[in-house]
Scaffold this active site. Sequence first.
Site, mmCIF file in Angstrom:
data_model
loop_
_atom_site.group_PDB
_atom_site.id
_atom_site.type_symbol
_atom_site.label_atom_id
_atom_site.label_comp_id
_atom_site.label_asym_id
_atom_site.label_seq_id
_atom_site.Cartn_x
_atom_site.Cartn_y
_atom_site.Cartn_z
ATOM 1 N N GLU A 113 0.833 -1.213 0.000
ATOM 2 C CA GLU A 113 0.000 0.000 0.000
ATOM 3 C C GLU A 113 0.865 1.261 0.000
ATOM 4 O OE1 GLU A 113 -2.307 -1.609 3.401
ATOM 5 O OE2 GLU A 113 -4.045 -1.017 2.237
ATOM 6 N N GLU A 133 -3.735 -9.658 3.651
ATOM 7 C CA GLU A 133 -4.577 -9.351 4.815
ATOM 8 C C GLU A 133 -5.747 -10.290 5.015
ATOM 9 O OE1 GLU A 133 -3.221 -7.141 2.810
ATOM 10 O OE2 GLU A 133 -2.730 -5.275 3.842
#
Length: 267
Positions: A113, A133
């Site tokens: 990210e 995740e």
Amino acid sequence: MTDDVLHAERTGDVLTLTINRPKAFNALNAAVLDGLADAVSDVATSGVRAIVVTGSGEKAFCAGADLKELADLDVDQARVLLARGQGVFRSLERCGVPVVAAVNGLALGGGFELVLSCTFAIVSHRASLGLPEAGLGLIPGYGGTQRLPRAVGPQVAAHVMLTGERISADRAHALGLAPLPPVAPEELLNSAHDVAARIVSKGPLAVRAILEAMDRGRDASLETGLALEASLAVAATAGAESTEGVAAFLERRDPRFPAPDATREAR
Ligand SMILES: CCCCCCCCCCCCC/C=C/C(=O)SCCNC(=O)CCNC(=O)[C@H](O)C(C)(C)COP(=O)(O)OP(=O)(O)OC[C@H]1O[C@@H](n2cnc3c(N)ncnc32)[C@H](O)[C@@H]1OP(=O)(O)O
């Protein structure tokens, strides 16, 4: 600057930030986020014209949020951390200078990210990008669900986030996550600094305006984006920077662009 976990080195107009937690695969803890925030807040006054972000060692750019730090969080603390991470990455994205991610290894979760919030990435052959995740019962919380679909399209983004499958360096280039083909690990920082130097040689306000037009136009209608582009383009033509740039071309010499503050005062 929290120099121990985020090492900052200034070379001319380029600031190199190295996440320095090799024993934790350069995982992002609160101190690293604070260091990134400090670096961004200094850009406006420091004269920095480009930022390179990388990870220490050969294994990881950044293995994501620090899971040991996350494990102790309650919901309120998690909410604060999420807001903090999103805010730091957004400020990096809008700092007005190009941010080049030199991806030296694994970029997982928040590490990927972080790459996505940079202007672009230069990848070494060792780079491997992923969003694991869902396998942790979490979701990408530092912008991945929003930036990755915009970068590669919704289907590839969904496949990456839902399967946790990693993206190799070659595939990252093929998908447009890296503008250049992967480089040898030992060449990575040189390549990133070469790109940064090329950008630093351009008009600083022109660079800032292009980044602003792209950022503010990202989700706008074409009509709105064109109007934004026109207003920024008019501002560029009215400035001392374009006067110098065009004159240099006509006089067959390299431009000597005024420092942004000088240009701003001249306008
Ligand atoms: C109850 C929990 C509630 C949580 C609520 C939180 C909500 C707020 C969220 C805020 C953040 C949102 C956005 C971001 C999310 C994320 O980034 S989640 C994390 C995503 N990253 C990962 O899942 C990668 C995890 N690491 C690995 O898969 C492997 O470690 C590896 C990187 C592939 C390396 O494997 P290997 O070579 O086998 O080495 P290991 O033995 O696994 O690791 C070596 C040491 O490094 C430590 N480490 C690795 N990654 C992390 C990490 N992300 N955080 C902290 N520490 C990490 C690992 O623990 C080992 O340490 P030691 O055991 O002390 O040697």
